[in-house]
Design a protein around this motif. Structure first.
Motif, PDB file in Angstrom:
ATOM      1  N   GLU A  98     -20.980  27.995  -7.463  1.00 37.59           N
ATOM      2  CA  GLU A  98     -20.327  26.893  -8.167  1.00 37.59           C
ATOM      3  C   GLU A  98     -20.161  25.765  -7.158  1.00 37.59           C
ATOM      4  O   GLU A  98     -19.584  25.966  -6.081  1.00 37.59           O
ATOM      5  N   ILE A  99     -20.695  24.593  -7.494  1.00 37.92           N
ATOM      6  CA  ILE A  99     -20.683  23.476  -6.554  1.00 37.92           C
ATOM      7  C   ILE A  99     -20.169  22.211  -7.226  1.00 37.92           C
ATOM      8  O   ILE A  99     -20.194  22.076  -8.448  1.00 37.92           O
ATOM      9  N   ARG A 100     -19.669  21.299  -6.384  1.00 38.71           N
ATOM     10  CA  ARG A 100     -19.289  19.956  -6.841  1.00 38.71           C
ATOM     11  C   ARG A 100     -20.292  18.992  -6.230  1.00 38.71           C
ATOM     12  O   ARG A 100     -20.503  18.982  -5.017  1.00 38.71           O
ATOM     13  N   LEU A 101     -20.911  18.174  -7.088  1.00 39.89           N
ATOM     14  CA  LEU A 101     -21.901  17.192  -6.663  1.00 39.89           C
ATOM     15  C   LEU A 101     -21.288  15.807  -6.723  1.00 39.89           C
ATOM     16  O   LEU A 101     -20.672  15.447  -7.725  1.00 39.89           O
ATOM     17  N   SER A 102     -21.469  15.021  -5.652  1.00 41.37           N
ATOM     18  CA  SER A 102     -20.971  13.645  -5.619  1.00 41.37           C
ATOM     19  C   SER A 102     -22.145  12.715  -5.404  1.00 41.37           C
ATOM     20  O   SER A 102     -22.883  12.846  -4.431  1.00 41.37           O
ATOM     21  N   GLY A 103     -22.322  11.769  -6.329  1.00 43.12           N
ATOM     22  CA  GLY A 103     -23.433  10.832  -6.226  1.00 43.12           C
ATOM     23  C   GLY A 103     -23.704  10.184  -7.568  1.00 43.12           C
ATOM     24  O   GLY A 103     -22.879  10.222  -8.472  1.00 43.12           O
ATOM     25  N   THR A 104     -24.884   9.595  -7.689  1.00 37.47           N
ATOM     26  CA  THR A 104     -25.274   8.905  -8.911  1.00 37.47           C
ATOM     27  C   THR A 104     -26.294   9.748  -9.674  1.00 37.47           C
ATOM     28  O   THR A 104     -27.279  10.200  -9.096  1.00 37.47           O
ATOM     29  N   VAL A 125     -30.432  12.837  -6.279  1.00 38.00           N
ATOM     30  CA  VAL A 125     -31.194  12.950  -5.048  1.00 38.00           C
ATOM     31  C   VAL A 125     -30.230  12.898  -3.864  1.00 38.00           C
ATOM     32  O   VAL A 125     -29.511  11.911  -3.701  1.00 38.00           O
ATOM     33  N   PHE A 126     -30.215  13.955  -3.079  1.00 35.42           N
ATOM     34  CA  PHE A 126     -29.381  14.103  -1.881  1.00 35.42           C
ATOM     35  C   PHE A 126     -27.915  13.726  -2.125  1.00 35.42           C
ATOM     36  O   PHE A 126     -27.354  12.869  -1.438  1.00 35.42           O
ATOM     37  N   PRO A 127     -27.269  14.385  -3.099  1.00 33.51           N
ATOM     38  CA  PRO A 127     -25.843  14.121  -3.330  1.00 33.51           C
ATOM     39  C   PRO A 127     -24.992  14.852  -2.299  1.00 33.51           C
ATOM     40  O   PRO A 127     -25.474  15.733  -1.583  1.00 33.51           O
ATOM     41  N   GLY A 128     -23.723  14.487  -2.250  1.00 33.25           N
ATOM     42  CA  GLY A 128     -22.781  15.270  -1.466  1.00 33.25           C
ATOM     43  C   GLY A 128     -22.523  16.574  -2.209  1.00 33.25           C
ATOM     44  O   GLY A 128     -22.370  16.562  -3.431  1.00 33.25           O
ATOM     45  N   ILE A 129     -22.487  17.693  -1.486  1.00 29.60           N
ATOM     46  CA  ILE A 129     -22.310  18.999  -2.133  1.00 29.60           C
ATOM     47  C   ILE A 129     -21.161  19.738  -1.471  1.00 29.60           C
ATOM     48  O   ILE A 129     -21.105  19.859  -0.253  1.00 29.60           O
ATOM     49  N   GLU A 130     -20.248  20.225  -2.305  1.00 31.78           N
ATOM     50  CA  GLU A 130     -19.131  21.044  -1.846  1.00 31.78           C
ATOM     51  C   GLU A 130     -19.179  22.363  -2.619  1.00 31.78           C
ATOM     52  O   GLU A 130     -19.245  22.361  -3.850  1.00 31.78           O
ATOM     53  N   VAL A 131     -19.183  23.484  -1.905  1.00 31.10           N
ATOM     54  CA  VAL A 131     -19.220  24.796  -2.554  1.00 31.10           C
ATOM     55  C   VAL A 131     -17.806  25.169  -2.980  1.00 31.10           C
ATOM     56  O   VAL A 131     -16.884  25.195  -2.162  1.00 31.10           O
ATOM     57  N   LEU A 132     -17.641  25.470  -4.277  1.00 28.25           N
ATOM     58  CA  LEU A 132     -16.334  25.832  -4.821  1.00 28.25           C
ATOM     59  C   LEU A 132     -16.182  27.344  -4.986  1.00 28.25           C
ATOM     60  O   LEU A 132     -15.062  27.841  -5.057  1.00 28.25           O
ATOM     61  N   GLY A 133     -17.301  28.056  -5.086  1.00 24.62           N
ATOM     62  CA  GLY A 133     -17.233  29.501  -5.268  1.00 24.62           C
ATOM     63  C   GLY A 133     -18.626  30.102  -5.399  1.00 24.62           C
ATOM     64  O   GLY A 133     -19.623  29.390  -5.440  1.00 24.62           O
ATOM     65  N   THR A 134     -18.682  31.423  -5.482  1.00 25.96           N
ATOM     66  CA  THR A 134     -19.957  32.127  -5.638  1.00 25.96           C
ATOM     67  C   THR A 134     -19.809  33.169  -6.734  1.00 25.96           C
ATOM     68  O   THR A 134     -18.705  33.450  -7.207  1.00 25.96           O
ATOM     69  N   GLY A 135     -20.927  33.762  -7.111  1.00 28.52           N
ATOM     70  CA  GLY A 135     -20.886  34.854  -8.076  1.00 28.52           C
ATOM     71  C   GLY A 135     -20.697  34.421  -9.518  1.00 28.52           C
ATOM     72  O   GLY A 135     -20.237  35.217 -10.331  1.00 28.52           O
ATOM     73  N   ARG A 136     -21.058  33.187  -9.870  1.00 28.26           N
ATOM     74  CA  ARG A 136     -20.861  32.701 -11.236  1.00 28.26           C
ATOM     75  C   ARG A 136     -22.085  32.925 -12.131  1.00 28.26           C
ATOM     76  O   ARG A 136     -22.092  32.503 -13.272  1.00 28.26           O
ATOM     77  N   GLY A 137     -23.100  33.590 -11.616  1.00 29.54           N
ATOM     78  CA  GLY A 137     -24.300  33.838 -12.408  1.00 29.54           C
ATOM     79  C   GLY A 137     -24.318  35.245 -12.968  1.00 29.54           C
ATOM     80  O   GLY A 137     -23.372  36.015 -12.814  1.00 29.54           O
ATOM     81  N   SER A 138     -25.407  35.609 -13.597  1.00 27.50           N
ATOM     82  CA  SER A 138     -25.599  36.945 -14.145  1.00 27.50           C
ATOM     83  C   SER A 138     -25.795  37.939 -13.001  1.00 27.50           C
ATOM     84  O   SER A 138     -26.643  37.720 -12.133  1.00 27.50           O
ATOM     85  N   PRO A 139     -25.053  39.047 -12.982  1.00 32.90           N
ATOM     86  CA  PRO A 139     -25.240  40.051 -11.924  1.00 32.90           C
ATOM     87  C   PRO A 139     -26.654  40.632 -11.920  1.00 32.90           C
ATOM     88  O   PRO A 139     -27.202  40.920 -10.863  1.00 32.90           O
ATOM     89  N   PHE A 140     -27.262  40.775 -13.095  1.00 33.39           N
ATOM     90  CA  PHE A 140     -28.604  41.327 -13.184  1.00 33.39           C
ATOM     91  C   PHE A 140     -29.618  40.384 -12.540  1.00 33.39           C
ATOM     92  O   PHE A 140     -30.468  40.811 -11.756  1.00 33.39           O
ATOM     93  N   ILE A 141     -29.524  39.097 -12.847  1.00 30.00           N
ATOM     94  CA  ILE A 141     -30.446  38.127 -12.252  1.00 30.00           C
ATOM     95  C   ILE A 141     -30.208  38.018 -10.748  1.00 30.00           C
ATOM     96  O   ILE A 141     -31.164  37.931  -9.973  1.00 30.00           O
ATOM     97  N   ALA A 142     -28.947  38.066 -10.320  1.00 28.48           N
ATOM     98  CA  ALA A 142     -28.655  38.033  -8.884  1.00 28.48           C
ATOM     99  C   ALA A 142     -29.287  39.232  -8.187  1.00 28.48           C
ATOM    100  O   ALA A 142     -29.856  39.095  -7.097  1.00 28.48           O
ATOM    101  N   PHE A 143     -29.221  40.421  -8.800  1.00 28.34           N
ATOM    102  CA  PHE A 143     -29.852  41.615  -8.237  1.00 28.34           C
ATOM    103  C   PHE A 143     -31.361  41.428  -8.127  1.00 28.34           C
ATOM    104  O   PHE A 143     -31.963  41.720  -7.093  1.00 28.34           O
ATOM    105  N   LEU A 144     -31.990  40.919  -9.190  1.00 28.86           N
ATOM    106  CA  LEU A 144     -33.438  40.705  -9.165  1.00 28.86           C
ATOM    107  C   LEU A 144     -33.838  39.697  -8.089  1.00 28.86           C
ATOM    108  O   LEU A 144     -34.860  39.873  -7.421  1.00 28.86           O
TER     109      LEU A 144
END
Length: 167
Positions: A98-104, A125-144
């Motif tokens: 989970e990320i926060r993007l800053s830009g246009t 294109v090349f926004p500022g990125i701040e990581v807010l968390g991890t593990g927000r996707g499908s566990p099955f896809i993450a495993f694959l």
């Protein structure tokens, strides 16, 4: 209306024992239903285009290249839609972050078939990125994706070993 007509044709062909035509009409019904679903999914977009903003989202795809990486980010409420984000290759972003993007945010190019297929609403294109968390996707896809990464690493190591022995 097209779905109902195709369904009626399929039923008529079945009654008159024209199975091939019934199967064809059924395929038309499925195609029309898929088109309606896809169109509804691409229309539901709420993105602030053309202004400097900060939006939050979850990384759905991360493609790593030389010098940069490309992310597909599914926006979180109150915004809706997907963004294609070009960013530096380091640090690497991963599926489910989970990320926060800053830009246009720019509107997507309407002629790009890949953006239409991926239901991309805009690009950053090349926004500022701040990581807010991890593990927000499908566990099955993450495993694959972890399995894919380990296979790629093993393949790279074995090629490097063969190259060292040959050289």
């Amino acid at each position: 209306a097209a779905t109902e007509v195709a369904a009626l044709c399929a039923a008529t062909f079945l009654v008159f024992r024209r199975r091939e035509l019934a199967a064809l009409a059924f395929c038309v019904v499925l195609g029309a239903a898929y088109f309606g679903w896809f169109d509804a999914g691409t229309r539901d977009v709420s993105v602030p285009y053309g202004e400097k903003t900060a939006v939050s989202g979850v990384v759905r795809s991360a493609t790593h290249g030389i010098g940069q990486q490309e992310l597909i980010v599914e926006l979180l409420p109150p915004e809706r839609g997907r963004l294609r984000v070009a960013t530096m290759s380091i640090p690497e972003r991963a599926y489910g972050e989970e990320i926060r993007l800053s830009g246009t945010i720019r509107e997507r190019d309407g002629t790009n078939g890949r953006d239409l297929r991926d239901r991309i609403a805009g690009t950053m294109v090349f926004p500022g990125i701040e990581v807010l968390g991890t593990g927000r996707g499908s566990p099955f896809i993450a495993f694959l994706l972890r399995v894919k990464s380990s296979v790629e690493d093993a393949f790279t190591r074995s090629l490097r070993t063969v190259a060292e022995k040959a050289g």
